[in-house]
Enzyme design. Structure first.
Site, PDB file in Angstrom:
ATOM      1  N   ASN A  67       2.157 -12.850   0.228  1.00  0.00           N
ATOM      2  CA  ASN A  67       1.104 -13.304  -0.337  1.00  0.00           C
ATOM      3  C   ASN A  67       1.670 -13.649  -1.719  1.00  0.00           C
ATOM      4  O   ASN A  67       2.686 -13.359  -2.144  1.00  0.00           O
ATOM      5  CB  ASN A  67      -0.022 -12.406  -0.405  1.00  0.00           C
ATOM      6  CG  ASN A  67      -1.356 -12.835  -0.400  1.00  0.00           C
ATOM      7  OD1 ASN A  67      -1.487 -13.758  -1.457  1.00  0.00           O
ATOM      8  ND2 ASN A  67      -2.291 -12.522   0.103  1.00  0.00           N
ATOM      9  N   HIS A  97      18.206   1.961 -13.614  1.00  0.00           N
ATOM     10  CA  HIS A  97      19.331   2.182 -14.648  1.00  0.00           C
ATOM     11  C   HIS A  97      19.394   3.661 -14.279  1.00  0.00           C
ATOM     12  O   HIS A  97      18.770   4.318 -14.198  1.00  0.00           O
ATOM     13  CB  HIS A  97      18.895   1.697 -15.917  1.00  0.00           C
ATOM     14  CG  HIS A  97      18.748   0.224 -15.982  1.00  0.00           C
ATOM     15  ND1 HIS A  97      19.826  -0.586 -16.445  1.00  0.00           N
ATOM     16  CD2 HIS A  97      17.843  -0.587 -15.890  1.00  0.00           C
ATOM     17  CE1 HIS A  97      19.411  -1.787 -16.385  1.00  0.00           C
ATOM     18  NE2 HIS A  97      18.181  -1.789 -16.235  1.00  0.00           N
ATOM     19  N   ALA A 141      -2.628  -0.148  -0.821  1.00  0.00           N
ATOM     20  CA  ALA A 141      -2.711  -1.156  -2.074  1.00  0.00           C
ATOM     21  C   ALA A 141      -2.458   0.134  -3.128  1.00  0.00           C
ATOM     22  O   ALA A 141      -3.038   1.067  -3.164  1.00  0.00           O
ATOM     23  CB  ALA A 141      -3.877  -1.674  -2.113  1.00  0.00           C
ATOM     24  N   ARG A 147      10.192   7.325  -1.244  1.00  0.00           N
ATOM     25  CA  ARG A 147      10.844   7.884  -0.222  1.00  0.00           C
ATOM     26  C   ARG A 147      10.433   7.367   1.246  1.00  0.00           C
ATOM     27  O   ARG A 147       9.550   6.509   1.193  1.00  0.00           O
ATOM     28  CB  ARG A 147      10.302   9.336  -0.084  1.00  0.00           C
ATOM     29  CG  ARG A 147      10.755  10.326  -1.136  1.00  0.00           C
ATOM     30  CD  ARG A 147      10.330  11.971  -0.853  1.00  0.00           C
ATOM     31  NE  ARG A 147       8.772  11.715  -1.046  1.00  0.00           N
ATOM     32  CZ  ARG A 147       8.171  12.608  -1.473  1.00  0.00           C
ATOM     33  NH1 ARG A 147       8.633  13.524  -2.323  1.00  0.00           N
ATOM     34  NH2 ARG A 147       6.879  12.553  -1.891  1.00  0.00           N
ATOM     35  N   ARG A 164      -1.899   9.706   6.898  1.00  0.00           N
ATOM     36  CA  ARG A 164      -2.359  10.188   8.348  1.00  0.00           C
ATOM     37  C   ARG A 164      -1.261   9.165   9.389  1.00  0.00           C
ATOM     38  O   ARG A 164      -0.818   8.181   8.698  1.00  0.00           O
ATOM     39  CB  ARG A 164      -3.628   9.991   8.787  1.00  0.00           C
ATOM     40  CG  ARG A 164      -4.200   8.358   8.497  1.00  0.00           C
ATOM     41  CD  ARG A 164      -5.694   8.314   9.131  1.00  0.00           C
ATOM     42  NE  ARG A 164      -6.176   6.823   8.830  1.00  0.00           N
ATOM     43  CZ  ARG A 164      -6.151   5.868   9.803  1.00  0.00           C
ATOM     44  NH1 ARG A 164      -5.515   5.824  11.050  1.00  0.00           N
ATOM     45  NH2 ARG A 164      -6.817   4.510   9.529  1.00  0.00           N
TER      46      ARG A 164
END
Length: 167
Positions: A67, A97, A141, A147, A164
């Site tokens: 998008n 950095h 969103a 991770r 979940r």
């Protein structure tokens, strides 16, 4: 081509791509292929604008939707599997950095991002360097993913955490 030349090339090519009309999907695919140096098939769909700092380190599978307003900072490499949907204003950031103040302005850290098959990344989400998002996962969103995301898992929040399992 050195680092600065690659960045200048990517900026020029994304500027050209971003001038194309949405209806010009064939030209958009051609522009994306030039940016990445990789063929993309007719199932790739992109709504400009899009931004990249190198372009040549991006690999995209079949039936991928990107998008508008997405950012691909790909110095560390970005791999996107088949059937992936990327929402508006998503950022995939493979570089940063060093934390050490003495090296911060002179060094770059990087690690690849891997988005596996059938992932949906929601609007405004950010995926950071070194992360793998497992097959069938959803990144909500606005999430900031620091991770790895297990397959078939919905993650949300800052930093993103599993909400979940899916299915």
């Amino acid at each position: 081509m050195n680092f600065i030349e690659r960045v200048q090339r990517a900026i020029r090519l994304t500027e050209e791509l971003n001038m194309l009309r949405y209806a010009e999907q064939e030209a958009i695919r051609e522009g994306w292929s030039e940016l990445t140096g990789q063929h993309v098939d007719e199932t790739f769909h992109l709504i400009p604008p899009v931004y990249s700092d190198h372009g040549v380190n991006i690999r995209i599978g079949r039936n991928v939707f990107v998008n508008q307003g997405c950012r691909f900072n790909d110095i560390g490499g970005i791999e996107i599997g088949d059937d992936v949907m990327i929402g508006p204003s998503v950022s995939l950031i493979t570089s940063g950095h060093p934390v050490d103040p003495a090296r911060r302005r002179t060094g770059i850290t990087s690690a690849p991002i891997r988005i596996e098959r059938n992932v949906w990344i929601g609007a405004g989400a950010m995926v950071l360097q070194g992360v793998t998002v497992g097959a069938d996962a959803i990144v909500a969103a606005g999430a900031v993913v620091t991770r790895d995301v297990p397959a078939a898992t919905l993650v949300t929040g800052v930093p993103a955490a599993a909400l979940r399992r899916i299915g």
